[in-house]
Design an enzyme around this catalytic site. Sequence first.
Site, PDB file in Angstrom:
ATOM      1  N   GLY A  98      33.513  55.385  33.780  1.00 27.27           N
ATOM      2  CA  GLY A  98      32.792  56.643  33.642  1.00 27.27           C
ATOM      3  C   GLY A  98      31.464  56.446  32.938  1.00 27.27           C
ATOM      4  N   ASP A 121      35.934  64.650  31.493  1.00 28.02           N
ATOM      5  CA  ASP A 121      37.113  65.218  30.828  1.00 28.02           C
ATOM      6  C   ASP A 121      37.647  66.452  31.534  1.00 28.02           C
ATOM      7  OD1 ASP A 121      36.755  63.297  28.909  1.00 28.02           O
ATOM      8  OD2 ASP A 121      36.002  64.644  27.358  1.00 28.02           O
ATOM      9  N   SER A 165      35.371  59.968  34.986  1.00 29.48           N
ATOM     10  CA  SER A 165      35.967  58.765  34.404  1.00 29.48           C
ATOM     11  C   SER A 165      37.426  58.708  34.804  1.00 29.48           C
ATOM     12  CB  SER A 165      35.852  58.774  32.878  1.00 29.48           C
ATOM     13  OG  SER A 165      36.564  57.672  32.333  1.00 29.48           O
ATOM     14  N   HIS A 200      42.207  59.872  31.032  1.00 31.70           N
ATOM     15  CA  HIS A 200      41.657  61.000  31.784  1.00 31.70           C
ATOM     16  C   HIS A 200      42.659  61.587  32.775  1.00 31.70           C
ATOM     17  CE1 HIS A 200      37.660  60.887  30.010  1.00 31.70           C
ATOM     18  NE2 HIS A 200      37.836  59.580  29.926  1.00 31.70           N
ATOM     19  N   ASN A 257      25.311  45.634  39.099  1.00 30.90           N
ATOM     20  CA  ASN A 257      26.550  45.584  39.882  1.00 30.90           C
ATOM     21  C   ASN A 257      27.579  46.374  39.094  1.00 30.90           C
ATOM     22  OD1 ASN A 257      28.870  45.159  41.285  1.00 30.90           O
ATOM     23  ND2 ASN A 257      28.894  42.936  41.073  1.00 30.90           N
TER      24      ASN A 257
END
Length: 435
Positions: free
Chosen positions: A85, A193, A214, A219, A287
Amino acid sequence: MTSDTKTLILEQVRKYHQGSGSAVSFVPGQTPITPSGADLDEDDRVALVEAALDMAIAAGARTRRFETALARALGLRKAHFTNSGSSANLLAITALTSHMLGKRKLVPGDEVITVAAGFPTTVNPIVQNRLVPVFVDIDLTTYNTTVDRVAAAIGPRTKAIMIAHALGNPFPAAEIAELAKERGLWLIEDNCDALGSTYGGKPTGTFGHLATQSFYPAHHITTGEGGSVLTADLQLARIVESIRDWGRDCWCEPGEDDKCARRFKWTLGTLPPGYDHKYIFSHIGYNLKSTDLQAALGETQLRRLPEFGEARRRNWNRMREGLLGVEGLLLPEATPGSDPSWFGFVLTVAEDAPFERRDIVAELERKKIGTRQLFAGNLTRHPAYHNENYRVSGELTNSDIVTERTFWIGVHPSITTEMIDYMVTAIREFAHGSR
């Protein structure tokens, strides 16, 4: 490996899961109640093992399927899977600095309005792109900022707004999106969240130009490590993909060639005509990709998102009902017009309480009830930001209160009704004994 062998292995994995998942009875005061944690089932284990058997060690078909399913779940056109995230937030902000956006691109010194009481990775990409965070305060009921605070923070160099939905509770996203439209500002929703929350009946993550997720185990769904950037804007999606994938101009999948049917016909920059498009770079990129192993888990987890949201809402509502009337604690409230898929249950010790945060936190931890502070509290008070360039709009009074008096406890799907009732009793007994 033959299909029969693979089927046999996966059948054994299911048997293994069924044999290893024997329920453990909850023992009050002995069994830890964690503030967050992943809920992993038999299908998750099988999906991971199947991906491993297929040696799916890079991004491939599973990643594309997961991205498509995630975008569809939110009603957006594109989702790009990332390795976290935090990387998703970095990609979202960096995408807005792209030369492809012309005069609308962000340049060093431009301001981005954000919330002082939050998690660092909402703010860090602003600083890392040499932009200026403009910090605003929050309310102590929803733990979100307000439209008025954001409007008052807009200055001549303000170009964007990036705000997280606090602990799953939506900020007034429709109104802030309208403000952003009126003032010509970009809006990024940090939805890390809040996956599954809605505002005005519309999913959070669908109000801004870009949204981030995320999938860390804390989560709403997990891929182990992972995140995503989502958008309805195909130009922004193209920029995000480029920056995520080394900054390349080519959009072929790994191992794919000539998707554009012009691989050796491009002339870009000052490169020789016909330079291989797979090795032309249009952005300073990274990346930040993930792998099919993570995506396989994401696919099975995403199917359970409604179930997870129902459990989080049920646990949060039971907690709040049980704590009504407790002296010395301020209880949270959902943002009007919202239906949060709660990340946690937040509590603030009242100014006139006969105890301090450290007292109640110590008692809860002693009783094996895990607690967390509301992330960083007021970020401007942390050493990481002391020498950084930022602006504060108004006072950060409530952000300071959060820093000194706020904490939260878990409501995630693995928490049972018995655990909620135990936490309620522990808090009530502590508050009563402190009078």
